[in-house]
Design a protein around this motif. Structure first.
Motif, PDB file in Angstrom:
ATOM      1  N   GLY A  57       0.788  -1.224   0.000  1.00  0.00           N
ATOM      2  CA  GLY A  57       0.000   0.000   0.000  1.00  0.00           C
ATOM      3  C   GLY A  57       0.816   1.268   0.000  1.00  0.00           C
ATOM      4  O   GLY A  57       0.326   2.327   0.427  1.00  0.00           O
ATOM      5  N   GLU A  58       2.053   1.201  -0.485  1.00  0.00           N
ATOM      6  CA  GLU A  58       2.900   2.393  -0.499  1.00  0.00           C
ATOM      7  C   GLU A  58       2.554   3.298  -1.681  1.00  0.00           C
ATOM      8  O   GLU A  58       2.165   2.831  -2.744  1.00  0.00           O
ATOM      9  N   TRP A  59       2.725   4.579  -1.491  1.00  0.00           N
ATOM     10  CA  TRP A  59       2.529   5.556  -2.566  1.00  0.00           C
ATOM     11  C   TRP A  59       3.678   5.423  -3.555  1.00  0.00           C
ATOM     12  O   TRP A  59       4.830   5.597  -3.201  1.00  0.00           O
ATOM     13  N   ARG A  60       3.375   5.100  -4.825  1.00  0.00           N
ATOM     14  CA  ARG A  60       4.429   4.833  -5.792  1.00  0.00           C
ATOM     15  C   ARG A  60       4.445   5.819  -6.956  1.00  0.00           C
ATOM     16  O   ARG A  60       5.289   5.740  -7.833  1.00  0.00           O
ATOM     17  N   THR A  61       3.493   6.752  -6.988  1.00  0.00           N
ATOM     18  CA  THR A  61       3.408   7.701  -8.096  1.00  0.00           C
ATOM     19  C   THR A  61       4.422   8.823  -7.917  1.00  0.00           C
ATOM     20  O   THR A  61       4.384   9.546  -6.921  1.00  0.00           O
ATOM     21  N   ARG A  62       5.309   8.960  -8.869  1.00  0.00           N
ATOM     22  CA  ARG A  62       6.329  10.005  -8.780  1.00  0.00           C
ATOM     23  C   ARG A  62       5.833  11.343  -9.310  1.00  0.00           C
ATOM     24  O   ARG A  62       6.274  12.389  -8.875  1.00  0.00           O
ATOM     25  N   ILE A  63       4.913  11.274 -10.271  1.00  0.00           N
ATOM     26  CA  ILE A  63       4.374  12.503 -10.854  1.00  0.00           C
ATOM     27  C   ILE A  63       3.350  13.096  -9.895  1.00  0.00           C
ATOM     28  O   ILE A  63       2.470  12.380  -9.397  1.00  0.00           O
ATOM     29  N   PRO A  64       3.434  14.384  -9.573  1.00  0.00           N
ATOM     30  CA  PRO A  64       2.448  15.013  -8.678  1.00  0.00           C
ATOM     31  C   PRO A  64       1.026  14.811  -9.194  1.00  0.00           C
ATOM     32  O   PRO A  64       0.761  14.940 -10.391  1.00  0.00           O
ATOM     33  N   MET A  65       0.108  14.481  -8.321  1.00  0.00           N
ATOM     34  CA  MET A  65      -1.266  14.191  -8.713  1.00  0.00           C
ATOM     35  C   MET A  65      -2.207  15.306  -8.305  1.00  0.00           C
ATOM     36  O   MET A  65      -2.103  15.855  -7.215  1.00  0.00           O
TER      37      MET A  65
ATOM     38  N   ILE B 101      -4.159  15.737   1.384  1.00  0.00           N
ATOM     39  CA  ILE B 101      -5.148  16.094   0.364  1.00  0.00           C
ATOM     40  C   ILE B 101      -5.156  17.605   0.164  1.00  0.00           C
ATOM     41  O   ILE B 101      -5.074  18.372   1.115  1.00  0.00           O
ATOM     42  N   VAL B 102      -5.240  18.023  -1.096  1.00  0.00           N
ATOM     43  CA  VAL B 102      -5.472  19.428  -1.424  1.00  0.00           C
ATOM     44  C   VAL B 102      -6.984  19.598  -1.478  1.00  0.00           C
ATOM     45  O   VAL B 102      -7.636  19.187  -2.444  1.00  0.00           O
ATOM     46  N   GLU B 103      -7.555  20.176  -0.438  1.00  0.00           N
ATOM     47  CA  GLU B 103      -9.000  20.117  -0.255  1.00  0.00           C
ATOM     48  C   GLU B 103      -9.794  20.765  -1.385  1.00  0.00           C
ATOM     49  O   GLU B 103     -10.843  20.245  -1.783  1.00  0.00           O
ATOM     50  N   SER B 104      -9.317  21.885  -1.928  1.00  0.00           N
ATOM     51  CA  SER B 104     -10.070  22.537  -3.007  1.00  0.00           C
ATOM     52  C   SER B 104     -10.170  21.619  -4.231  1.00  0.00           C
ATOM     53  O   SER B 104     -11.209  21.563  -4.893  1.00  0.00           O
TER      54      SER B 104
ATOM     55  N   GLY C  78      -5.153  16.858  -6.654  1.00  0.00           N
ATOM     56  CA  GLY C  78      -5.872  16.456  -5.449  1.00  0.00           C
ATOM     57  C   GLY C  78      -4.988  16.118  -4.272  1.00  0.00           C
ATOM     58  O   GLY C  78      -5.485  16.002  -3.140  1.00  0.00           O
ATOM     59  N   TYR C  79      -3.682  15.951  -4.519  1.00  0.00           N
ATOM     60  CA  TYR C  79      -2.759  15.571  -3.448  1.00  0.00           C
ATOM     61  C   TYR C  79      -1.516  16.450  -3.452  1.00  0.00           C
ATOM     62  O   TYR C  79      -1.109  16.993  -4.492  1.00  0.00           O
ATOM     63  N   THR C  80      -0.900  16.549  -2.294  1.00  0.00           N
ATOM     64  CA  THR C  80       0.424  17.141  -2.214  1.00  0.00           C
ATOM     65  C   THR C  80       1.434  16.077  -2.618  1.00  0.00           C
ATOM     66  O   THR C  80       1.064  14.939  -2.911  1.00  0.00           O
TER      67      THR C  80
ATOM     68  N   PRO D 117      -4.500   9.101   2.400  1.00  0.00           N
ATOM     69  CA  PRO D 117      -5.901   9.481   2.622  1.00  0.00           C
ATOM     70  C   PRO D 117      -6.727   9.389   1.339  1.00  0.00           C
ATOM     71  O   PRO D 117      -6.245   9.724   0.253  1.00  0.00           O
ATOM     72  N   ALA D 118      -7.952   8.934   1.451  1.00  0.00           N
ATOM     73  CA  ALA D 118      -8.849   8.792   0.303  1.00  0.00           C
ATOM     74  C   ALA D 118      -9.594  10.097   0.048  1.00  0.00           C
ATOM     75  O   ALA D 118     -10.000  10.786   0.984  1.00  0.00           O
ATOM     76  N   VAL D 119      -9.786  10.407  -1.228  1.00  0.00           N
ATOM     77  CA  VAL D 119     -10.583  11.572  -1.619  1.00  0.00           C
ATOM     78  C   VAL D 119     -12.056  11.192  -1.703  1.00  0.00           C
ATOM     79  O   VAL D 119     -12.939  11.936  -1.276  1.00  0.00           O
ATOM     80  N   ILE D 120     -12.337  10.003  -2.280  1.00  0.00           N
ATOM     81  CA  ILE D 120     -13.706   9.492  -2.351  1.00  0.00           C
ATOM     82  C   ILE D 120     -13.715   8.068  -1.813  1.00  0.00           C
ATOM     83  O   ILE D 120     -12.666   7.413  -1.733  1.00  0.00           O
ATOM     84  N   ASP D 121     -14.884   7.579  -1.443  1.00  0.00           N
ATOM     85  CA  ASP D 121     -14.976   6.217  -0.918  1.00  0.00           C
ATOM     86  C   ASP D 121     -14.961   5.205  -2.063  1.00  0.00           C
ATOM     87  O   ASP D 121     -15.222   5.542  -3.222  1.00  0.00           O
ATOM     88  N   GLU D 122     -14.649   3.972  -1.725  1.00  0.00           N
ATOM     89  CA  GLU D 122     -14.509   2.929  -2.744  1.00  0.00           C
ATOM     90  C   GLU D 122     -15.825   2.668  -3.467  1.00  0.00           C
ATOM     91  O   GLU D 122     -15.836   2.428  -4.676  1.00  0.00           O
ATOM     92  N   TYR D 123     -16.939   2.736  -2.749  1.00  0.00           N
ATOM     93  CA  TYR D 123     -18.244   2.493  -3.377  1.00  0.00           C
ATOM     94  C   TYR D 123     -18.497   3.515  -4.489  1.00  0.00           C
ATOM     95  O   TYR D 123     -18.908   3.157  -5.598  1.00  0.00           O
ATOM     96  N   SER D 124     -18.232   4.783  -4.208  1.00  0.00           N
ATOM     97  CA  SER D 124     -18.435   5.833  -5.214  1.00  0.00           C
ATOM     98  C   SER D 124     -17.497   5.631  -6.400  1.00  0.00           C
ATOM     99  O   SER D 124     -17.888   5.802  -7.555  1.00  0.00           O
ATOM    100  N   HIS D 125     -16.247   5.261  -6.096  1.00  0.00           N
ATOM    101  CA  HIS D 125     -15.279   5.039  -7.175  1.00  0.00           C
ATOM    102  C   HIS D 125     -15.754   3.935  -8.111  1.00  0.00           C
ATOM    103  O   HIS D 125     -15.739   4.098  -9.342  1.00  0.00           O
ATOM    104  N   ARG D 126     -16.178   2.822  -7.561  1.00  0.00           N
ATOM    105  CA  ARG D 126     -16.590   1.700  -8.407  1.00  0.00           C
ATOM    106  C   ARG D 126     -17.863   2.048  -9.185  1.00  0.00           C
ATOM    107  O   ARG D 126     -18.042   1.599 -10.329  1.00  0.00           O
TER     108      ARG D 126
END
Length: 320
Positions: free
Chosen positions: A12-20, A30-33, A22-24, A102-111
């Motif tokens: 479960g480690e964060w592996r994305t090197r490119i800034p995303m 999380i970037v709340e806006s 919604g996130y710092t 931290p999750a931005v949306i819940d898994e149910y909404s994502h699916r």
């Protein structure tokens, strides 16, 4: 033997090197806006709004991609499809477990969002005209689109330009039918029946009216109320629907779906003029969605030489 990259994903480690968006950096926070825009985008998609309309709203709000570019429909799809926002860890495109960020949306909404997007053949573009892809040709059954001729817009069959009808007069006619339907007494009665009352209308009828009104009233104009339940709970989960209808009146469900606690009082007072004013403010894309929910519009061939609009050559098949 598990490689280091796969093991990191499994852990479960964060592996994305490119800034995303919604996130710092490194998913630390999380970037709340931006996160709020993602949540709202998911809600809008589940209520029938196109990804083109969502991209326009994000751009109007001044949001940009991490590269500083404006959002397009395809970029919105890429964001809403990304399981990272539901704190799901992936490896080679497959979800392998929960992420430690931290999750931005819940898994149910994502699916649910992914299911909606998977059901579309192409990325939806926002309609410019409410009848584009909605009104049908009475000769061949194909959908119609709008084309201009001598500064006048016409609905034309997509397959063969053998049937033309003026866009402004036809849309005005359909607008009137929609307003009349949604302010009709039987619509009020259907929406005002208790879930355990006598002669309760079918769940599908109430559901369609809910969706139609949500398209019209489901904006920030409604007193700033926040949604108490995602629209998807009404539209996509029969178990949740049955449970909710057993506990609340159908009016309460409609109020929750569009975020207006005082909707019962509003609806008792609303008139055709007020509804029409709101109808004219929403996007053509939303109007097209409502029309599709309520009716099938078929443009019938008219006699040669007839120039004036005649509703006799428009067939309306009401769905609800």
């Amino acid at each position: 033997m598990t490689g280091a990259s796969e093991q990191a994903a499994l852990d479960g480690e964060w592996r994305t090197r490119i800034p995303m968006f919604g996130y710092t950096a490194h998913g630390a926070a999380i970037v709340e806006s931006e996160a709020a825009a993602i949540r709202e985008g998911a809600r809008l998609l589940m209520s029938g709004i196109s990804t083109g309309e969502i991209s326009r709203r994000w751009n109007t709000a001044g949001l940009t991609t991490r590269e500083g570019n404006q959002f397009t429909s395809k970029k919105v799809v890429a964001v809403l499809r990304n399981p990272t926002y539901a704190a799901l860890s992936t490896y080679k495109g497959q979800i392998v477990g929960a992420g430690q960020w931290p999750a931005v949306i819940d898994e149910y909404s994502h699916r649910t969002v992914v299911g909606i997007l998977d059901g579309r053949r192409t990325v939806a573009r926002d309609r410019r005209w409410q009848g584009s892809g909605v009104y049908l040709c009475g000769k061949c059954g194909s959908t119609t689109h709008v084309t201009a001729s001598r500064a006048t817009n016409y609905y034309v069959c997509k397959e063969t330009a053998h049937l033309w009808r003026r866009q402004d007069t036809l849309d005005a006619y359909i607008d009137t039918l929609v307003i009349d339907r949604l302010t009709a007494e039987d619509a009020r009665v259907a929406l005002d029946k208790s879930a355990d009352g006598v002669d309760t209308p079918s769940l599908r009828e109430v559901e369609v009216l809910q969706q139609a009104l949500a398209q019209i009233f489901g904006t920030s104009e409604i007193d700033g109320h926040q949604l108490k339940a995602p629209t998807t709970q009404i539209r996509y989960d029969p178990t949740r629907i049955d449970t909710a209808l057993a506990a609340h009146t159908q009016w309460d469900q409609l109020a929750k779906s569009i975020g207006a606690d005082d909707l019962r009082a509003r609806w008792n007072k609303i008139g055709a003029d007020d509804l029409r004013a709101r109808w004219e403010k929403i996007s053509a894309d939303s109007r097209g969605t409502v029309i599709t929910l309520l009716m099938t519009v078929t443009i019938l061939p008219s006699p040669r030489g007839r120039k004036a609009f005649d509703p006799a050559f428009v067939r309306i098949a009401w769905k609800h």
